[in-house]
Design a protein around this motif. Structure first.
Motif, PDB file in Angstrom:
ATOM      1  N   LEU A  75       0.826  -1.208   0.000  1.00 31.07           N
ATOM      2  CA  LEU A  75       0.000   0.000   0.000  1.00 31.07           C
ATOM      3  C   LEU A  75       0.861   1.260   0.000  1.00 31.07           C
ATOM      4  O   LEU A  75       0.547   2.251  -0.659  1.00 31.07           O
ATOM      5  CB  LEU A  75      -0.925  -0.013   1.219  1.00 31.07           C
ATOM      6  N   TYR A  76       1.945   1.202   0.749  1.00 26.85           N
ATOM      7  CA  TYR A  76       2.882   2.333   0.781  1.00 26.85           C
ATOM      8  C   TYR A  76       3.460   2.580  -0.612  1.00 26.85           C
ATOM      9  O   TYR A  76       3.508   3.731  -1.074  1.00 26.85           O
ATOM     10  CB  TYR A  76       4.007   2.039   1.774  1.00 26.85           C
ATOM     11  N   GLU A  77       3.893   1.518  -1.270  1.00 25.59           N
ATOM     12  CA  GLU A  77       4.474   1.670  -2.604  1.00 25.59           C
ATOM     13  C   GLU A  77       3.439   2.200  -3.593  1.00 25.59           C
ATOM     14  O   GLU A  77       3.766   3.021  -4.463  1.00 25.59           O
ATOM     15  CB  GLU A  77       5.046   0.339  -3.095  1.00 25.59           C
ATOM     16  N   LEU A  78       2.183   1.749  -3.451  1.00 22.80           N
ATOM     17  CA  LEU A  78       1.136   2.269  -4.320  1.00 22.80           C
ATOM     18  C   LEU A  78       0.956   3.777  -4.121  1.00 22.80           C
ATOM     19  O   LEU A  78       0.817   4.534  -5.083  1.00 22.80           O
ATOM     20  CB  LEU A  78      -0.191   1.545  -4.039  1.00 22.80           C
ATOM     21  N   ALA A  79       0.970   4.195  -2.858  1.00 25.28           N
ATOM     22  CA  ALA A  79       0.815   5.619  -2.558  1.00 25.28           C
ATOM     23  C   ALA A  79       1.986   6.420  -3.111  1.00 25.28           C
ATOM     24  O   ALA A  79       1.810   7.488  -3.713  1.00 25.28           O
ATOM     25  CB  ALA A  79       0.697   5.815  -1.046  1.00 25.28           C
ATOM     26  N   MET A  80       3.199   5.909  -2.926  1.00 21.75           N
ATOM     27  CA  MET A  80       4.388   6.611  -3.420  1.00 21.75           C
ATOM     28  C   MET A  80       4.415   6.643  -4.947  1.00 21.75           C
ATOM     29  O   MET A  80       4.779   7.659  -5.556  1.00 21.75           O
ATOM     30  CB  MET A  80       5.654   5.935  -2.888  1.00 21.75           C
ATOM     31  N   ASN A  81       4.032   5.542  -5.561  1.00 22.59           N
ATOM     32  CA  ASN A  81       4.021   5.502  -7.024  1.00 22.59           C
ATOM     33  C   ASN A  81       3.016   6.495  -7.600  1.00 22.59           C
ATOM     34  O   ASN A  81       3.253   7.106  -8.648  1.00 22.59           O
ATOM     35  CB  ASN A  81       3.707   4.090  -7.512  1.00 22.59           C
ATOM     36  N   ALA A  82       1.895   6.661  -6.889  1.00 26.32           N
ATOM     37  CA  ALA A  82       0.903   7.642  -7.336  1.00 26.32           C
ATOM     38  C   ALA A  82       1.477   9.057  -7.242  1.00 26.32           C
ATOM     39  O   ALA A  82       1.283   9.878  -8.147  1.00 26.32           O
ATOM     40  CB  ALA A  82      -0.358   7.521  -6.491  1.00 26.32           C
ATOM     41  N   GLU A  83       2.196   9.344  -6.158  1.00 20.76           N
ATOM     42  CA  GLU A  83       2.826  10.662  -5.994  1.00 20.76           C
ATOM     43  C   GLU A  83       3.899  10.881  -7.063  1.00 20.76           C
ATOM     44  O   GLU A  83       4.013  11.974  -7.623  1.00 20.76           O
ATOM     45  CB  GLU A  83       3.449  10.781  -4.602  1.00 20.76           C
TER      46      GLU A  83
END
Length: 313
Positions: A29-37
């Motif tokens: 979930l963290y990586e998904l959030a960072m990838n979106a940013e």
């Protein structure tokens, strides 16, 4: 009554299941959030190995005819600190945000040197590997001190310098100094709750940070605690291969000194000394901002740097 009890039990099962799944997949979930940013900022994560050292960095597209801007984070931070700041500059600069040695996803090795001049040398090797000759430097905290030294030691490779609450001069005492005198360092995360203490300490205008971002950041910081403490001790030492204040006088590029007046990490009054020692400098103070303006006010701070470059370079 049975229906109410069933509803309560069902809700408890759902919440429990969510927490269990969340705990299992929090890094995803963290990586998904960072990838979106990263996607919103137009940046792609990349890796390069130089002399056995792995360097992780974010890079944007290079608009035709536009210069490179190198973004350098602070102590115990990482390249992701620049994501929302960078998104405002993607049309005007070739953006590169690097994980310094010992930070983020770059090589972590306690046997290597991490003093400011060592980090400058690593960055020179990185720019050479990327084929980048001249850059605009933007550095926060420790990254600001590194940017200062870089500009002094390699003036031919620097177009401008923006120092965001830079380290390197501590003539005016900060709140952090009081903590250090008590044997405490709020910049080093030792347990999960420390990340919230750090955020409160470093920022006056805290951005929304959804779960699991703080928890993952905390866990990664905890895993790097020993190296962070070693790096911090070296930075606070008075024994260096350079005289920081003397080096500032060698900077030839135009310099913008930006500082949050509510900075508890480094007293904003040190900006006066930077301004006095750097030949071609301008100073900008943000009254209600803390130690990381690029996170607290990303749009305003990026616009101020862009305006400074447009006017002075």
């Amino acid at each position: 009554m049975k229906k109410i009890l069933f509803a309560v039990i069902s809700l408890a099962v759902l919440v429990g299941g969510y927490l269990i799944l969340g705990s299992i997949y929090k890094y995803e979930l963290y990586e998904l959030a960072m990838n979106a940013e990263k996607s919103r900022a137009g940046l792609i994560e990349k890796q390069v190995k130089i002399n056995g050292i792995n360097v992780s960095y974010l890079e944007g597209e290079k608009p035709e005819g536009k210069p490179t801007m190198l973004l350098i984070h602070g102590f115990a931070a990482n390249k992701e600190n620049w994501l929302r700041f960078a998104g405002n500059l993607a049309d005007d600069y070739h953006l590169v945000a690097v994980d310094l040695l010992g930070h983020g996803k770059s090589t972590k090795d306690k046997s290597l040197r991490h003093d400011l001049d060592d980090q400058v040398a690593y960055l020179v090797n990185f720019l050479n590997a990327k084929g980048l000759t001249k850059v605009h430097l933007v550095g926060n905290s420790m990254g600001g001190a590194i940017s200062s030294l870089f500009a002094a030691m390699h003036s031919d490779r620097v177009l401008s310098v923006s120092l965001v609450n830079p380290a390197g001069i501590f003539d005016h005492r900060s709140v952090l100094a009081d903590y250090l005198d008590r044997g405490e360092n709020p910049l080093v995360v030792k347990k999960l709750d420390d990340i919230y203490t750090l955020m409160d300490f470093a920022m006056e205008e805290k951005p929304f940070m959804p779960w699991p971002v703080p928890e993952v950041v905390a866990e990664r910081s905890m895993a790097n605690q020993d190296l962070n403490e070693q790096i911090f001790k070296h930075l606070k030492s008075t024994e260096h291969a350079y005289n920081f204040k003397e080096e500032l006088g060698k900077i030839k590029a135009p310099v913008l000194i930006m500082w949050g007046e509510q900075d508890r990490v480094i007293n904003y009054k040190n900006s006066d000394i930077f301004d006095q020692l750097i030949p071609n400098s301008r100073k900008l103070i943000y009254p209600d901002i803390g130690h990381v303006p690029m996170i607290e006010i990303p749009q305003r701070s990026s616009q101020d740097i862009h305006a400074f470059i447009e006017k002075n370079v």
